[in-house]
Write a protein that holds these residues in place. Structure first.
Motif, mmCIF file in Angstrom:
data_model
loop_
_atom_site.group_PDB
_atom_site.id
_atom_site.type_symbol
_atom_site.label_atom_id
_atom_site.label_comp_id
_atom_site.label_asym_id
_atom_site.label_seq_id
_atom_site.Cartn_x
_atom_site.Cartn_y
_atom_site.Cartn_z
ATOM 1 N N VAL A 22 0.800 -1.223 0.000
ATOM 2 C CA VAL A 22 0.000 0.000 0.000
ATOM 3 C C VAL A 22 0.836 1.279 0.000
ATOM 4 N N GLU A 23 1.948 1.294 0.696
ATOM 5 C CA GLU A 23 2.712 2.542 0.879
ATOM 6 C C GLU A 23 3.097 3.217 -0.439
ATOM 7 N N PRO A 24 3.613 2.505 -1.444
ATOM 8 C CA PRO A 24 3.979 3.208 -2.688
ATOM 9 C C PRO A 24 2.791 3.884 -3.382
ATOM 10 N N ALA A 29 -0.292 8.917 -4.493
ATOM 11 C CA ALA A 29 -1.558 9.652 -4.427
ATOM 12 C C ALA A 29 -1.429 10.917 -3.586
ATOM 13 N N LEU A 30 -0.767 10.815 -2.441
ATOM 14 C CA LEU A 30 -0.637 11.987 -1.573
ATOM 15 C C LEU A 30 0.318 13.020 -2.151
ATOM 16 N N VAL A 31 1.374 12.585 -2.819
ATOM 17 C CA VAL A 31 2.280 13.533 -3.476
ATOM 18 C C VAL A 31 1.548 14.252 -4.602
ATOM 19 N N ALA A 32 0.737 13.515 -5.363
ATOM 20 C CA ALA A 32 -0.042 14.144 -6.429
ATOM 21 C C ALA A 32 -1.051 15.130 -5.853
ATOM 22 N N TRP A 33 -1.594 14.821 -4.699
ATOM 23 C CA TRP A 33 -2.622 15.662 -4.092
ATOM 24 C C TRP A 33 -2.048 16.933 -3.474
ATOM 25 N N CYS A 34 -0.874 16.824 -2.798
ATOM 26 C CA CYS A 34 -0.408 17.996 -2.045
ATOM 27 C C CYS A 34 1.083 18.315 -2.214
ATOM 28 N N GLY A 35 1.734 17.741 -3.210
ATOM 29 C CA GLY A 35 3.125 18.082 -3.475
ATOM 30 C C GLY A 35 4.100 17.120 -2.820
ATOM 31 N N LEU A 36 5.351 17.175 -3.268
ATOM 32 C CA LEU A 36 6.368 16.205 -2.861
ATOM 33 C C LEU A 36 6.643 16.230 -1.362
ATOM 34 N N ASP A 37 6.983 17.371 -0.821
ATOM 35 C CA ASP A 37 7.371 17.434 0.594
ATOM 36 C C ASP A 37 6.215 17.097 1.531
ATOM 37 N N TYR A 49 0.173 5.941 11.588
ATOM 38 C CA TYR A 49 -1.189 5.735 12.081
ATOM 39 C C TYR A 49 -1.622 4.288 11.822
ATOM 40 N N ALA A 50 -1.289 3.780 10.635
ATOM 41 C CA ALA A 50 -1.663 2.406 10.279
ATOM 42 C C ALA A 50 -1.052 1.406 11.258
ATOM 43 N N TRP A 51 0.193 1.598 11.617
ATOM 44 C CA TRP A 51 0.844 0.689 12.559
ATOM 45 C C TRP A 51 0.189 0.760 13.938
ATOM 46 N N ASN A 62 -11.653 -1.036 3.020
ATOM 47 C CA ASN A 62 -10.746 -0.252 2.187
ATOM 48 C C ASN A 62 -9.729 0.487 3.059
ATOM 49 N N PRO A 63 -8.778 -0.239 3.634
ATOM 50 C CA PRO A 63 -7.822 0.429 4.520
ATOM 51 C C PRO A 63 -6.935 1.436 3.792
ATOM 52 N N ALA A 64 -6.614 1.193 2.535
ATOM 53 C CA ALA A 64 -5.780 2.145 1.793
ATOM 54 C C ALA A 64 -6.519 3.462 1.598
ATOM 55 N N GLY A 65 -7.789 3.399 1.282
ATOM 56 C CA GLY A 65 -8.586 4.608 1.134
ATOM 57 C C GLY A 65 -8.699 5.371 2.441
ATOM 58 N N TYR A 66 -8.852 4.646 3.526
ATOM 59 C CA TYR A 66 -8.911 5.269 4.842
ATOM 60 C C TYR A 66 -7.595 5.983 5.141
ATOM 61 N N LEU A 67 -6.486 5.333 4.822
ATOM 62 C CA LEU A 67 -5.176 5.949 5.067
ATOM 63 C C LEU A 67 -4.957 7.173 4.191
ATOM 64 N N PHE A 68 -5.525 7.171 2.983
ATOM 65 C CA PHE A 68 -5.441 8.368 2.151
ATOM 66 C C PHE A 68 -6.108 9.536 2.863
ATOM 67 N N ARG A 69 -7.275 9.291 3.451
ATOM 68 C CA ARG A 69 -7.970 10.343 4.192
ATOM 69 C C ARG A 69 -7.172 10.765 5.431
ATOM 70 N N VAL A 70 -6.547 9.807 6.098
ATOM 71 C CA VAL A 70 -5.682 10.143 7.240
ATOM 72 C C VAL A 70 -4.555 11.052 6.766
ATOM 73 N N GLY A 71 -3.922 10.683 5.653
ATOM 74 C CA GLY A 71 -2.837 11.484 5.109
ATOM 75 C C GLY A 71 -3.295 12.878 4.732
ATOM 76 N N GLN A 72 -4.477 12.979 4.134
ATOM 77 C CA GLN A 72 -5.011 14.302 3.791
ATOM 78 C C GLN A 72 -5.208 15.141 5.054
ATOM 79 N N SER A 73 -5.781 14.545 6.073
ATOM 80 C CA SER A 73 -6.027 15.277 7.314
ATOM 81 C C SER A 73 -4.731 15.703 7.973
ATOM 82 N N ARG A 74 -3.748 14.823 7.972
ATOM 83 C CA ARG A 74 -2.472 15.139 8.628
ATOM 84 C C ARG A 74 -1.674 16.185 7.846
ATOM 85 N N SER A 75 -1.968 16.344 6.557
ATOM 86 C CA SER A 75 -1.197 17.290 5.750
ATOM 87 C C SER A 75 -1.646 18.723 5.954
ATOM 88 N N ARG A 76 -2.756 18.926 6.602
ATOM 89 C CA ARG A 76 -3.287 20.293 6.774
ATOM 90 C C ARG A 76 -2.620 21.022 7.899
#
Length: 76
Positions: A22-24, A29-37, A49-51, A62-76
């Protein structure tokens, strides 16, 4: 969890397999959504969070989709 908070080996192996798969995709997806850094950092946060929540996450449809939302929330 095993004795004294040590995670049992089968749980670690299941998570390692999940993370390798899942990580790659999550990172791309997250880099495309909010940039490299920010996307790279959001991926690391989502995988941490997943661990921490692996038992609950492993039971999701859909754990990958859930983690995408976690990543979006954490990026703010």
């Amino acid at each position: 969890m095993g004795v004294m908070g040590v995670v049992d080996l089968p749980v670690r192996e299941d998570f390692a397999e999940f993370a390798a798969r899942v990580e790659p995709r999550l990172r791309r997806a997250l880099v495309a959504w909010c940039g490299l850094d920010v996307g790279t950092e959001a991926t690391a946060d989502a995988m941490a969070y997943a661990w921490e929540h692996w038992v609950d996450l492993a039971a999701m449809d859909n754990p990958a989709g859930y983690l995408f939302r976690v990543g979006q929330s954490r990026s703010r």
